[in-house]
Design an enzyme around this catalytic site. Structure first.
Site, short mmCIF file in Angstrom:
data_model
loop_
_atom_site.label_atom_id
_atom_site.label_comp_id
_atom_site.label_asym_id
_atom_site.label_seq_id
_atom_site.Cartn_x
_atom_site.Cartn_y
_atom_site.Cartn_z
CB CYS A 2 -0.86 -0.02 1.26
SG CYS A 2 -1.67 -1.60 1.50
NE ARG A 27 3.96 1.89 -1.98
CZ ARG A 27 5.25 1.61 -2.02
NH1 ARG A 27 6.02 2.25 -2.87
NH2 ARG A 27 5.76 0.71 -1.24
CD1 TRP A 74 -3.47 -4.38 -4.96
CD2 TRP A 74 -2.35 -5.75 -3.58
NE1 TRP A 74 -3.40 -5.61 -5.55
CE2 TRP A 74 -2.73 -6.48 -4.74
CE3 TRP A 74 -1.65 -6.41 -2.58
CZ2 TRP A 74 -2.41 -7.82 -4.92
CZ3 TRP A 74 -1.33 -7.74 -2.75
CH2 TRP A 74 -1.71 -8.44 -3.91
CG ASN A 98 3.78 -0.79 2.07
OD1 ASN A 98 3.22 -1.74 1.53
ND2 ASN A 98 4.97 -0.35 1.70
N GLY A 99 2.60 -3.43 4.00
CA GLY A 99 3.32 -4.68 4.27
C GLY A 99 2.40 -5.71 4.88
CD GLU A 480 4.82 -7.92 -21.62
OE1 GLU A 480 4.86 -8.69 -20.65
OE2 GLU A 480 4.54 -6.71 -21.51
CE LYS A 484 1.43 -5.79 -20.18
NZ LYS A 484 2.81 -5.67 -19.80
CD GLU A 487 -0.83 -6.61 -16.95
OE1 GLU A 487 0.10 -6.49 -17.74
OE2 GLU A 487 -0.68 -6.45 -15.72
CG HIS A 503 4.98 -31.44 -26.96
ND1 HIS A 503 5.31 -32.72 -27.34
CD2 HIS A 503 5.82 -30.62 -27.64
CE1 HIS A 503 6.33 -32.67 -28.20
NE2 HIS A 503 6.65 -31.41 -28.39
CE LYS A 602 3.69 0.94 -13.61
NZ LYS A 602 3.70 0.01 -14.76
C1 F6R Z 1 2.65 -6.47 -16.04
C2 F6R Z 1 3.42 -5.81 -15.01
C3 F6R Z 1 3.99 -6.64 -13.92
C4 F6R Z 1 5.38 -6.10 -13.49
C5 F6R Z 1 5.89 -6.87 -12.28
C6 F6R Z 1 7.27 -6.42 -11.88
O1 F6R Z 1 2.21 -5.56 -16.99
O2 F6R Z 1 3.59 -4.62 -15.02
O3 F6R Z 1 4.06 -7.99 -14.27
O4 F6R Z 1 6.24 -6.24 -14.57
O5 F6R Z 1 5.01 -6.68 -11.21
O6 F6R Z 1 7.29 -5.08 -11.52
P1 F6R Z 1 8.62 -4.25 -11.47
O7 F6R Z 1 9.15 -4.17 -12.87
O8 F6R Z 1 8.22 -2.92 -10.93
O9 F6R Z 1 9.56 -4.99 -10.58
#
Ligand code: F6R
Length: 607
Positions: A2, A27, A74, A98-99, A480, A484, A487, A503, A602
């Site tokens: 958070c 966060r 979060w 936070n934690g 990737e 994308k 998510e 397979h 994020k």
């Molecule tokens: C997906 C995404 C996450 C981050 C992951 C690592 O779009 O953004 O999978 O890549 O949480 O985050 P960082 O790069 O901040 O360590």
């Protein structure tokens, strides 16, 4: 995972707390809340959901008071309801956290037996009751916090506000980051310097185990053993502006569009444009010649950047690469070479699993390199060598421009390693660097495919499952692409190595499952094309992303997206763009919250 802020202000503090929280919403955004002191009494406003709901609650019923704490959540323990929103409080103390408090169950049972009445399901509330209990027994706020900290297990950053103490804030950190800011007659606490940027650029980062007592004109920092310590105050270069979307509907769309520019900015830090040679930034120089192996670790999208880099380091530098998802690394207990290089990749520089891996590798005597976007982050500060990405602030929760900037840095590092290890000649280096220099132009050209991809997204928005296939460096891009899509659109998607399809996963293929095939016309194209035929023979609807030559060999597809021709080395940075655009426009069609998709945050600061 958070965001927390705390402020001793000169004037009404609630608007400042909200200002700080705006910068911490990355966060988490499950709920938000603030507590202030009104004539010495703790008062709170809390709201479920995004910060704008809290703003509305404050507009309807403003909070008075010059001292306060705030939180954006979060959810880990307990649903994202108002009752579970921070700050948690008793009559005497309010806390934001936070934690994770790992031993909260045992503490909750103990405190309940002593008469504490809990009003939430969170782990945090035990902290409020622990401190409250000590205060009731006659402890001063400082002593009460100190006693409570001794009882807590887990990772946390905490900020406390005390009833009747208009000139006191206490903060503490163990595992999670906490910064303090020094203003003109004001002091601040925050999860990072970004939160404090509107108020001050004079920042002190607390070290692990530290706790701090703040008044408007004094700062006392104590280490875990309780000794008074000095911590350096630095001038933070974090800009205080809140980044806006410009003409774009979402941050994600803006960030996708920015890629040619930010990849260019990043490359300039690693390449001498006049000589066409790799030149690592000052303070980030590293000689790869003596290494036996390279250990790479990261999470999510950053991990996929590492997967691409493995192909590059092994091919161009003949350097064996071990790569792990950071959350798994320690459990595998890999034998590590003291003096070897461990490379962490992270946009935020705060990801808890990546940070834990960094510390584990350091404890084993390894040197730590970090490819990181936030220069003031914990990972950047704890690494021996920082290889910066220059993506700028990335707001969209789904990482886009940070990913391609990570790839740009890793590409330059692989060339440097190839030269250091005498695998690449000067001529090879010149060729590879020339292909990197072309990238911003090629990426800009690729962005022009957006209208075609937008049309296709309408079909994707009706799918329940989507498969992504690729071989070689296109395989991590397939992973990737699938990440994308899931998510931000919530459509189930999987990425596979094209050769692996037969397979097992081919059983999923029918006319309702779009299959996105990433296949530049390179040495692997023919093999991927055969896998494509296997899909087509089972009624699968193929979307082929390829170059001009590949399009000539496409066969029957639902759509063929033709990206600019490029040298195979740099294709991952180009093929990343259509999969980002496809996910983005599919999500827009579906009407999801593109920049802040459900259940995500994020920056993932819990393990
Ligand atoms: C997906 C995404 C996450 C981050 C992951 C690592 O779009 O953004 O999978 O890549 O949480 O985050 P960082 O790069 O901040 O360590």
């Amino acid at each position: 995972m958070c965001g927390i802020v705390g402020i001793l202000a000169r004037d009404t503090v609630a608007p400042q707390l909200v200002e700080g929280l705006k910068r911490l919403e990355y966060r988490g955004y499950d709920s938000a809340g603030v507590a202030t002191l009104d004539h010495g009494r703790i008062v709170r406003r809390r709201a479920e959901g995004k910060l704008r709901n809290l703003e509305a609650a404050l507009a309807a019923a403003p909070l008075a008071g010059r001292s306060g704490i705030g939180h954006t959540r979060w959810a880990t323990h307990g649903a994202p309801t108002e009752a579970n929103a921070h700050p948690h409080a008793t009559e005497t103390v309010a806390v934001v956290h936070n934690g994770i408090i790992e031993n909260f169950r045992e503490l909750r049972d103990e405190l309940t037996a002593q008469g504490a009445a809990f009003t939430s399901q969170t782990d945090t509330e035990v902290v409020a009751h622990l401190v409250s209990h000590a205060l009731a027994a006659g402890a001063t706020p400082r002593l009460a916090v100190q006693q409570a900290l001794k009882r807590l297990r887990g990772a946390f950053a905490l900020a406390f506000l005390f009833a009747g103490e208009d000139d006191l804030l206490i903060g503490a950190r163990r595992g999670s980051p906490l910064a303090l800011g020094h203003g003109d007659g004001e002091v601040y606490l925050g999860s990072d310097a970004v939160a404090l940027a509107p108020f001050t650029d004079e920042i002190t980062y607390l070290e692990d185990g530290d706790w701090v007592a703040l008044t408007r004109d004094s700062v006392e920092i104590f280490d875990e053993a309780g000794a008074l310590v000095e911590r350096e105050t630095v001038r933070s270069s974090v800009a205080s502006v809140v980044v806006d979307k410009g003409a774009h509907r979402h941050f994600m769309s803006k960030e996708i569009a920015e890629q040619p520019e930010v990849v260019g900015h990043t490359l300039v830090r690693f390449i001498d444009m006049t000589s066409g040679r790799v030149r690592l930034p000052a303070g980030g120089d590293f000689d790869f010649s003596g290494l036996d192996r390279l250990a790479i670790s990261a999470c999510g999208t950053a991990y996929y950047a590492g997967l691409v880099a493995r192909y590059w380091f092994e091919k161009f530098a003949r350097l064996p690469v071990d790569i792990d998802i950071a959350s798994e690394f320690r459990y595998r207990e890999p034998p590590l070479t003291p003096g070897g290089l461990a490379l962490m990749i992270s946009q935020s520089g705060e990801t808890a699993d990546t940070l834990a891996t960094l510390r584990h590798c350091r404890a084993q005597g390894m040197k730590i390199g970090a490819v990181v976007n936030v220069p003031t982050s914990t990972i950047a500060r704890e690494a021996d060598v920082v290889f910066p990405t220059v993506a700028g602030v990335e707001v969209g929760v789904a990482s886009t421009k940070a990913f391609t900037c990570q790839l740009a840095v890793l590409a330059a590092l692989a060339i440097k390693a190839g030269r250091d290890r005498k695998v690449l000649s000067e001529e090879d280096e010149a060729k590879l660097v020339a292909s990197l220099i072309e990238l911003p132009r090629l990426m800009a050209e690729t962005l022009r495919l957006e209208p075609q991809i937008e049309k296709l997204a309408q079909t994707f928005s009706k799918a329940l499952d989507v498969l992504y296939l690729g071989r070689g460096t296109s395989y991590p891009i397939a992973l990737e692409g699938a990440l994308k899509l899931k998510e931000i659109s919530y459509i189930h998607a999987e990425g596979y190595a094209a050769g692996e399809l037969k397979h097992g996963p081919i059983a999923l293929v029918d006319e309702n499952v779009p299959v996105v095939v990433l296949a530049p016309y390179d040495a692997l194209f023919e093999k991927t094309a055969s896998n494509m035929q296997e899909v087509a023979a089972r009624g699968g609807r193929i979307v082929l992303i390829t170059d001009r030559e590949g399009a000539g060999h496409a066969g029957d597809t639902l759509a063929t997206i033709v990206v600019p021709d490029s040298y195979a080395f740099v294709s991952p940075l180009i093929y990343a763009i259509p999969v980002q655009l496809l996910a983005y426009h599919t999500a827009v069609f579906m009407g999801t919250d593109v920049d802040q998709p459900r259940n995500l945050a994020k920056s993932v600061t819990v393990e």
